[in-house]
Design a protein around this motif. Structure first.
Motif, short mmCIF file in Angstrom:
data_model
loop_
_atom_site.label_atom_id
_atom_site.label_comp_id
_atom_site.label_asym_id
_atom_site.label_seq_id
_atom_site.Cartn_x
_atom_site.Cartn_y
_atom_site.Cartn_z
N THR A 97 0.72 -1.30 0.13
CA THR A 97 0.04 0.07 0.19
C THR A 97 0.86 1.26 0.02
N VAL B 25 -10.99 0.49 7.50
CA VAL B 25 -9.74 0.36 7.27
C VAL B 25 -9.12 -1.08 7.36
N ASN B 26 -9.83 -1.59 8.75
CA ASN B 26 -9.47 -3.00 8.64
C ASN B 26 -10.02 -4.05 7.74
N LYS C 175 -7.54 -3.88 4.88
CA LYS C 175 -6.40 -4.62 5.15
C LYS C 175 -6.68 -6.06 5.10
N TYR D 132 -2.74 -1.31 -2.95
CA TYR D 132 -3.68 -0.26 -2.80
C TYR D 132 -2.78 1.26 -2.94
N PHE E 143 -3.40 4.49 -1.25
CA PHE E 143 -4.39 4.96 -0.18
C PHE E 143 -4.29 6.45 -0.06
N HIS F 43 -1.53 3.52 9.87
CA HIS F 43 -1.94 1.96 10.05
C HIS F 43 -1.95 1.46 8.92
N MET F 44 -2.25 1.96 7.77
CA MET F 44 -2.57 1.32 6.40
C MET F 44 -1.17 1.20 5.45
#
Ligand SMILES: Nc1ncnc2c1ncn2[C@@H]1O[C@H](COP(=O)(O)OP(=O)(O)OP(=O)(O)O)[C@@H](O)[C@H]1O
Ligand code: SF4
Ligand SMILES: [Mg+2]
Lengths: 332, 329
Positions: free
Chosen positions: A43, A194-195, A198, A208, A210, A220-221
């Motif tokens: 990502t 978001v999870n 993932k 991705y 993002f 986080h991503m």
């Protein structure tokens, strides 16, 4: 090193400004020489303030807008010149989740129809039929398949983004460009979406891009992060590098404003970026960040002249990366 | 997981899906004027559809002349009142025409068919042309938009009635020679073509404006991102989102076309005797100056016309309010 999935170099998108009688009197430099690469299964986080050109970058990559110049390579193949059939085939490989859950779904189409539309338009007949595929997709993104006949207004913002994700996944693309998929959502719902993204990446190895303005979400991503300002990338690097050891004054200023991110050692106080975002039709000379740069204020005159005259390039687009920062940066 | 749009961050949808029509219906039901006008419209349509049945119940026929000597053309002596049996009676519910002595109720009912068919078909022609051309202009933009918009301006700038007045007879005489030439088909078809063809431009302009805003919405980008053809774009993504306005304008266009039919037939370039229409009845009432001595003959089609036009207009207003996403619930 193997070819990256997506390789973007010197991408530009300038919107002409029309004056009287249709004459072009200038250009909005929404994207101005952007370069980055995206590896398969990873990502890339693209962050920046509102209006810095994130969505435009996404739309150019999607070929929803034609680039002014620059190259976009997917698996080593130049796609920025694709037309007709080639372009249509390319569309299967790159899909997008849109920014606004209120307008990204046709209010007159059932969500089942919305998710099936990419398959129908591309003439794809999945093994078990379109209906079964739609049910699978809805199940995958956490929607109840029996709701396929309902209309978008019957769903919450978070659910609509799930519908948008299901639609983007329908063609089994290699890359999904997520344009601020959670910024319009409640914080609690943001985490769920978001999870979900993932989880899907873990299961399918999808890549991705993002897009976000919220650094905490990007942390986080993203595996790689690119920080954008006024159509240009200020700094890019791995997640660890950007968040643990930011170099560019802009990145450092942004990070200092995020409560959940620890302050970098050189900073003792949070920095407020003063002043207005300059117009992308008339960006400052030299370093575009100059007018709001918290380091510039403390630089000696000769160094300032360099900021004003020379465009900084490289992974960190700054002549004086680790210079001390002023707490409030607003000057001319 | 419940499907309610109630999270605080969800922007309130402006005009959405089924709820739009459901909400509209709810609002219409709450308004007395809207319900009354809807009832009149439905009643008038039923009246037209059931014309043969109703006239059979009455026991009359729209074309039979009452050949009793008193009713024949030159029975009337100026200055004297018309004979009693020319006014409503159990036998002739609305009385008979002076002159030919045909049953007025039968002619009004069959005339309603002709008038409404012309108005509805002409509206349909305008709506199809206006929606597709307006949507294409708004969706494609650029040169397509320029060409369509100029044609629209041209049509809007023309003095319609004058043009229609001159075109209708030409069209009628051209068609008269063909296999279609016999019966009432030619005048009806020519009115449908002429009125339909001159009514699309205004709707097209409204639709074009709506489509320009729809085109800015992200679902259009989304549809483009999976390679939607222009055809599906227009018919599946764009047009379903303008049905509200189209419905309102169509409802407003019907009374305009009813009036236009009446005016043209009244002026003698529309429906002609023996085919009944409300306009033709008006024409007959003034043709022999009958209306001076027999206002009833003029009143019957006029009242039908006024009630119907008023009802359609009020319904159109109510629909516009009901479908307006900005008006309060
Ligand atoms: N079609 C267009 N014509 C002219 N200018 C445009 C167009 N689309 C975008 N711009 C301009 O380009 C700049 C970048 O816009 P963009 O939508 O890419 O920003 P963004 O980073 O996505 O912002 P946000 O966070 O608000 O979504 C803005 O100044 C915008 O006004
Ligand atoms: S180049 Fe100069 S103005 Fe630009 S970010 Fe670096 S220090 Fe600031
Ligand atoms: Mg954006």
């Amino acid at each position: 090193m193997n070819t990256p999935l997506l390789e973007v170099s010197e991408l530009r998108k300038h919107f002409p400004i029309k004056g009287a009688f249709g004459r072009t009197v200038g250009a909005v430099k929404a994207v101005d020489s952007v370069s980055f690469t995206l590896q398969r299964g990873t990502t890339l986080g693209l962050v920046g303030e509102s209006g810095c050109g994130k969505s435009t970058t996404g739309k150019v990559l999607m070929r929803l807008l034609d680039p002014t110049s620059g190259s976009i390579k997917l698996d080593g193949e130049e796609i920025s010149t694709f037309k007709g059939k080639e372009l249509n085939a390319f569309r299967r490989r790159v899909q997008m989740v849109f920014q606004n859950p209120a307008s990204s779904l046709n209010p007159r189409a059932s969500i089942g129809a919305a998710i099936a539309a990419p398959l129908i338009e591309q003439g794809i007949k999945p093994p078990g039929g379109v209906k079964a595929k739609v049910r699978d997709l809805m199940d995958r993104v956490g929607l109840r398949p029996e709701h396929a006949n309902r209309f978008p207004h019957e769903f919450s913002g978070g659910q609509r983004q799930r519908i948008g994700i299901a639609r983007a996944l329908a063609l089994d693309p290699d890359v999904v460009i997520c344009d601020e998929p959670v910024s319009a959502l409640d914080v609690s719902v943001q985490a769920q979406v978001v999870n979900l993204l993932k989880d899907i990446q873990r299961d399918t190895g999808i890549s991705y891009i993002f897009i976000a303005h919220d650094l905490a979400v990007v942390k986080h991503m993203a595996d790689e992060v690119a920080v954008m300002y006024l159509g240009k990338i200020m700094e890019q690097g791995s997640n660890e590098q950007i968040f643990a050891d930011p170099q560019h004054p802009y990145t450092r200023a942004l990070l200092s404003a995020v409560p959940s991110v620890e302050l970098d050692a050189a900073l003792t106080e949070r920095i407020r970026l003063g002043g207005d975002l300059p117009s992308p039709s008339n960006p400052p000379s030299g370093c575009v960040f100059r007018t709001r740069c918290p380091a510039y204020a403390l630089l000696p005159e000769t160094d300032r002249a360099r900021c004003a005259d020379q465009v900084p390039t490289g992974e960190v687009a700054c002549h004086f990366p680790s210079a001390p920062l002023a707490a409030v940066a607003a000057h001319r | 997981m419940t499907a309610t749009a109630s999270t605080p961050t969800t922007a309130k949808p402006v005009a959405t899906g089924r709820s739009l029509l459901a909400t509209a219906w709810m609002r219409i039901r709450r308004s007395r004027i809207a319900m009354a006008s809807l009832a009149v419209v439905v009643g008038m349509v039923l009246f037209a559809i059931l014309a043969p049945v109703l006239v059979a119940i009455e026991g009359q026929d729209p074309n039979t002349t009452n050949t009793t000597p008193e009713v024949l053309d030159n029975f009337y002596t100026p200055g004297l009142p018309l004979p009693q049996y020319m006014y409503p009676s159990a036998e002739h519910w609305l009385g008979v025409e002076p002159g030919l002595g045909r049953d007025l109720f039968a002619r009004l009912a069959y005339g309603a068919r002709v008038s409404l068919v012309i108005a509805l078909l002409a509206t349909l022609v305008s709506v199809v042309l206006g929606t597709i051309l307006g949507a294409a202009a708004g969706y494609f933009g650029g040169k397509v938009d320029m060409v369509i918009s100029r044609i629209m301006d041209l049509f809007l700038a023309f003095p319609h009635l004058l043009l229609v007045l001159s075109i209708a007879p030409i069209l009628q005489s051209r068609l008269a020679g063909t296999a279609l030439g016999s019966g009432s088909f030619v005048p009806i078809a020519s009115l449908v073509i002429v009125l339909g063809f001159f009514g699309w431009a205004y709707l097209a302009r409204v639709v074009r404006g709506q489509v320009l805003t729809i085109r800015q919405q992200e679902f259009i980008d989304a549809a483009q991102s999976y390679g939607t053809s222009h055809r599906s774009m227009i018919f599946k993504q764009v047009i379903p989102n303008v049905t509200g306005v189209v419905l309102v304008y169509a409802t407003m266009m019907i009374p305009t076309n009813i009036t236009a039919e009446a005016a043209l037939s009244f002026l003698g370039v529309g429906v002609k005797d023996p085919t009944p229409s409300w306009g033709q009845m008006l024409n007959a009432a003034q043709a022999g100056n009958w209306y001076l001595s027999d206002p009833w003959f003029l009143a019957v089609p006029s009242i039908a016309l006024i009630i119907t036009v008023l009802a359609f207009n009020l319904l159109g207003d109510a629909l516009r309010d009901a479908l307006d996403p900005k008006s309060s619930r």
